[in-house]
Enzyme design. Structure first.
Site, mmCIF file in Angstrom:
data_model
loop_
_atom_site.group_PDB
_atom_site.id
_atom_site.type_symbol
_atom_site.label_atom_id
_atom_site.label_comp_id
_atom_site.label_asym_id
_atom_site.label_seq_id
_atom_site.Cartn_x
_atom_site.Cartn_y
_atom_site.Cartn_z
ATOM 1 N N ASP A 210 -8.210 -3.006 -7.420
ATOM 2 C CA ASP A 210 -7.626 -2.722 -6.113
ATOM 3 C C ASP A 210 -8.689 -2.158 -5.178
ATOM 4 O O ASP A 210 -9.289 -1.113 -5.447
ATOM 5 C CB ASP A 210 -6.472 -1.737 -6.274
ATOM 6 C CG ASP A 210 -5.741 -1.478 -4.979
ATOM 7 O OD1 ASP A 210 -6.296 -0.756 -4.125
ATOM 8 O OD2 ASP A 210 -4.619 -1.980 -4.807
ATOM 9 N N SER B 85 0.833 -1.201 0.000
ATOM 10 C CA SER B 85 0.000 0.000 0.000
ATOM 11 C C SER B 85 0.872 1.257 0.000
ATOM 12 O O SER B 85 1.697 1.426 -0.886
ATOM 13 C CB SER B 85 -0.971 -0.044 1.183
ATOM 14 O OG SER B 85 -1.943 0.969 1.089
ATOM 15 N N HIS C 3 -6.422 -5.804 -1.657
ATOM 16 C CA HIS C 3 -5.433 -4.750 -1.440
ATOM 17 C C HIS C 3 -4.383 -5.307 -0.483
ATOM 18 O O HIS C 3 -4.668 -5.555 0.676
ATOM 19 C CB HIS C 3 -6.099 -3.503 -0.847
ATOM 20 C CG HIS C 3 -5.165 -2.326 -0.728
ATOM 21 N ND1 HIS C 3 -4.651 -1.681 -1.833
ATOM 22 C CD2 HIS C 3 -4.665 -1.678 0.359
ATOM 23 C CE1 HIS C 3 -3.883 -0.671 -1.432
ATOM 24 N NE2 HIS C 3 -3.864 -0.665 -0.106
#
Length: 389
Positions: free
Chosen positions: A266, A170, A334
């Protein structure tokens, strides 16, 4: 012994804290405070360290935690009250996935020196503002934190590394791209150094109302944290600083081999780039964002268009760093490298019959350079849909 209260040892400005056998020691870098390398609240930065052994004794995987960004004093002040902005709230944790220590489940990196850098600055480790806000006591020092921790790891033996991998998830996955070439330059010239970005390929896309919400968001982050001077000059020499928070503008300029792992749908980007709350005031997307199976046909069309735009933003052959590999699955997810069940397990996600952990290992060790791009949703039954940073 394992149930005892946390044990803390202070040595040369470093506090090492451990709680139980399965947890990995926390290193509180007290010595960094005098350099101004601190979390948002002024507390010392932290990393977790598990030493390498045997054939992995001189190999390093340095993984940066994710957790979004803060773009104004109010948002950053909220982080001061949790581990996203203060090491006072951080606790020991266990390693798995790319940081796992069992050969069967992480065959290419299990016995390396394994590091997890905790994320407490809200700028993907790019901030450096000397002045501290007196009213909020906020410190915007992410770049100093990164530099201090890397310096400490070099002193621990990373300056003799034979192999090294800078990775992250991330916001940490974005940091792995932004700091990739600098990491390469800090390690021995004889070392094999590569970078791996998991769910860090944030695209410069429009939201459902046609606005560039995320572009404005990144501009606020860059301005607040003073990030411009710590972004790759190969990008900022051509574009405004906030545009260099988008990997599509940075990756073509990299000199260091990179692996991009991302879901084409995502989950974070669907929620915050495509359909942020500011663009969905009637909350028509609320259920869809929680569960892709709850999306209407028109919303699914919008998601398919997002995938098309995402794929178009990926680097093209000939405009990318050497040995660029990709693994783009069609999951609503994610971050997929930190959990064992998505990294490498019997039922972990596959693209072209390849699992993530094996694809990354093959790429790092030069067994294969590949660009695996999945078919459109809902074609992949191996997906584990989750949002985990």
């Amino acid at each position: 012994m394992a149930a005892r209260a946390a044990m803390v040892v202070l040595v040369l400005g470093i506090v090492v804290s451990s709680a139980k056998a399965a947890d990995v020691d926390m290193v509180f870098l007290k010595s960094a405070v005098s350099k101004g390398a601190v979390c948002l609240d002024g507390s010392p930065p932290v990393y977790h360290f598990s030493p390498g052994s045997g054939s992995g004794a001189n190999n390093w995987v340095v993984h940066m935690e994710g957790g979004g960004w803060c773009r104004n004093a109010d948002e950053c002040s909220v982080r001061k009250g949790n581990f996203r902005g203060s090491s006072k709230f951080m606790r020991p944790l266990s390693f798995s996935g790319i940081l796992g220590g069992i050969q069967k489940y992480n065959p290419d990196f299990y016995n390396w020196n394994r590091v997890k850098i905790r994320y407490c600055d809200g700028s993907s480790f790019t901030g450096d503002v000397e002045t501290v806000e007196t009213s909020t006591n906020l410190h915007y020092r992410g770049a100093r934190v990164w530099n201090a921790i890397i310096e400490d790891l070099l002193a621990r033996g990373m300056n003799k590394a034979r192999n090294a991998l800078l990775s992250g998830c991330s916001a940490g996955g974005l940091a792995a791209i932004l700091h990739c070439d600098r990491f390469r330059d800090l390690l021995p010239a004889t070392a094999k150094v590569k970078c791996f970005s998991d769910a860090g390929y944030f695209v410069d896309g429009k939201d459902i109302t046609g606005n560039n919400f995320v572009r404005t968001f990144y501009k606020d982050v860059v301005n607040l944290h003073g990030s411009a001077k710590n972004l790759p000059a190969s990008c900022t020499s051509k574009l405004s600083p906030e545009m260099c928070f988008f990997p599509q503008n940075v990756v073509p300029t990299l000199r260091t081999p990179l692996f991009i792992l991302n879901a084409a749908y995502d989950a974070w980007q669907i929620k915050n780039v495509l359909a942020p709350s500011a663009a969905d005031k009637k909350k028509n997307w609320a259920q869809c964002k929680l569960d892709i199976k709850s999306c209407s046909s028109s919303q699914l069309t919008t998601l398919q268009n997002f995938r098309t735009d995402f794929l178009a933003a990926l680097p093209k052959p000939g405009q990318s760093p050497p040995s660029l590999s990709m693994f783009i699955d069609s999951c609503y997810a994610h971050c997929q490298s930190g959990s064992q069940d998505t990294w490498l397990a019997e039922d972990s996600p596959t693209v072209e019959k390849m699992q993530i952990g094996r694809a990354v290992g093959d790429w790092y060790h030069d067994r294969e350079v590949s660009r695996r791009i999945d078919c459109p949703y809902p074609c992949n039954p191996t997906c584990k849909n989750r949002d985990d940073d």
